[in-house]
Design a protein around this motif. Structure first.
Motif, short mmCIF file in Angstrom:
data_model
loop_
_atom_site.label_atom_id
_atom_site.label_comp_id
_atom_site.label_asym_id
_atom_site.label_seq_id
_atom_site.Cartn_x
_atom_site.Cartn_y
_atom_site.Cartn_z
N MET A 1 0.82 -1.19 0.00
CA MET A 1 0.00 0.00 0.00
C MET A 1 0.87 1.26 0.00
SD MET A 1 -3.01 1.18 2.62
CE MET A 1 -3.39 -0.51 2.88
N PHE A 2 1.93 1.24 0.81
CA PHE A 2 2.83 2.38 0.88
C PHE A 2 3.40 2.72 -0.50
CE2 PHE A 2 7.37 3.58 1.25
CZ PHE A 2 7.19 4.88 1.68
N GLU A 3 3.86 1.69 -1.21
CA GLU A 3 4.46 1.91 -2.53
C GLU A 3 3.45 2.53 -3.50
OE1 GLU A 3 4.63 -1.05 -0.90
OE2 GLU A 3 6.74 -1.06 -0.34
N GLN A 4 2.21 2.09 -3.42
CA GLN A 4 1.17 2.63 -4.29
C GLN A 4 0.91 4.10 -3.98
OE1 GLN A 4 -1.62 -0.35 -3.14
NE2 GLN A 4 -1.42 -1.47 -5.08
N LEU A 5 0.91 4.45 -2.71
CA LEU A 5 0.70 5.85 -2.33
C LEU A 5 1.87 6.72 -2.77
CD1 LEU A 5 -0.86 5.32 1.19
CD2 LEU A 5 -2.01 6.23 -0.84
N MET A 6 3.08 6.17 -2.74
CA MET A 6 4.25 6.91 -3.23
C MET A 6 4.11 7.18 -4.73
SD MET A 6 6.36 7.71 -0.79
CE MET A 6 8.01 7.87 -1.47
N VAL A 7 3.61 6.21 -5.47
CA VAL A 7 3.40 6.39 -6.91
C VAL A 7 2.36 7.47 -7.16
CG1 VAL A 7 2.48 5.28 -9.00
CG2 VAL A 7 4.13 4.06 -7.56
N VAL A 8 1.28 7.45 -6.40
CA VAL A 8 0.23 8.47 -6.54
C VAL A 8 0.80 9.86 -6.23
CG1 VAL A 8 -1.96 9.32 -5.59
CG2 VAL A 8 -1.67 6.89 -6.11
N ALA A 9 1.58 9.97 -5.17
CA ALA A 9 2.17 11.26 -4.79
C ALA A 9 3.10 11.76 -5.89
CB ALA A 9 2.92 11.13 -3.47
N ASP A 10 3.89 10.87 -6.47
CA ASP A 10 4.81 11.26 -7.54
C ASP A 10 4.04 11.69 -8.79
OD1 ASP A 10 7.49 11.54 -8.60
OD2 ASP A 10 7.06 9.77 -9.82
N LYS A 11 3.00 10.97 -9.12
CA LYS A 11 2.18 11.33 -10.29
C LYS A 11 1.50 12.69 -10.08
CE LYS A 11 1.72 7.11 -12.65
NZ LYS A 11 2.66 7.18 -13.71
N ALA A 12 1.06 12.95 -8.86
CA ALA A 12 0.43 14.24 -8.57
C ALA A 12 1.44 15.36 -8.76
CB ALA A 12 -0.11 14.26 -7.14
N LYS A 13 2.66 15.15 -8.30
CA LYS A 13 3.72 16.15 -8.47
C LYS A 13 3.94 16.43 -9.96
CE LYS A 13 7.81 14.73 -7.75
NZ LYS A 13 9.05 14.19 -7.21
N GLU A 14 3.96 15.38 -10.78
CA GLU A 14 4.13 15.54 -12.23
C GLU A 14 2.94 16.28 -12.83
OE1 GLU A 14 4.81 11.71 -14.00
OE2 GLU A 14 6.50 11.29 -12.66
N GLU A 15 1.74 15.96 -12.36
CA GLU A 15 0.55 16.62 -12.86
C GLU A 15 0.58 18.12 -12.55
OE1 GLU A 15 -4.32 16.50 -12.39
OE2 GLU A 15 -3.13 14.83 -11.63
N PHE A 16 1.03 18.48 -11.37
CA PHE A 16 1.11 19.89 -11.00
C PHE A 16 2.10 20.63 -11.92
CE2 PHE A 16 0.10 18.40 -6.44
CZ PHE A 16 -1.24 18.31 -6.74
N LYS A 17 3.20 19.98 -12.27
CA LYS A 17 4.16 20.58 -13.20
C LYS A 17 3.53 20.79 -14.57
CE LYS A 17 8.38 18.85 -11.09
NZ LYS A 17 9.53 17.94 -11.24
N GLU A 18 2.74 19.81 -15.01
CA GLU A 18 2.06 19.92 -16.30
C GLU A 18 1.08 21.09 -16.31
OE1 GLU A 18 0.27 16.19 -17.42
OE2 GLU A 18 2.20 15.15 -17.28
N LEU A 19 0.42 21.33 -15.19
CA LEU A 19 -0.50 22.46 -15.11
C LEU A 19 0.24 23.77 -15.36
CD1 LEU A 19 -2.71 21.46 -12.04
CD2 LEU A 19 -3.23 21.15 -14.46
#
Length: 68
Positions: A1-19
């Protein structure tokens, strides 16, 4: 579960950069981030409360989300 949440957090960071790259204003990005942050960390906090995540894991997720 921890690893999945880390992936979500990283993807969110990338999404914010795209914005930023898609010419969202700083105010729009901050408003979007606050909403995302509230929902995401509500889930993380509940998992911590239920002892499904350690405080160290929560700290690592927060750091990933913040881009540290």
């Amino acid at each position: 579960m921890f690893e999945q949440l880390m992936v979500v957090a990283d993807k969110a960071k990338e999404e914010f950069k795209e914005l930023e790259e898609n010419n969202w204003t700083k105010g729009e990005i901050e408003k979007y981030k606050r909403g995302y942050n509230n929902g995401f960390f509500d889930i993380v906090s509940r998992l911590r409360f239920e002892k499904l995540l350690s405080q160290t894991e929560v700290s690592l997720i927060e750091a990933m989300f913040d881009g540290e």
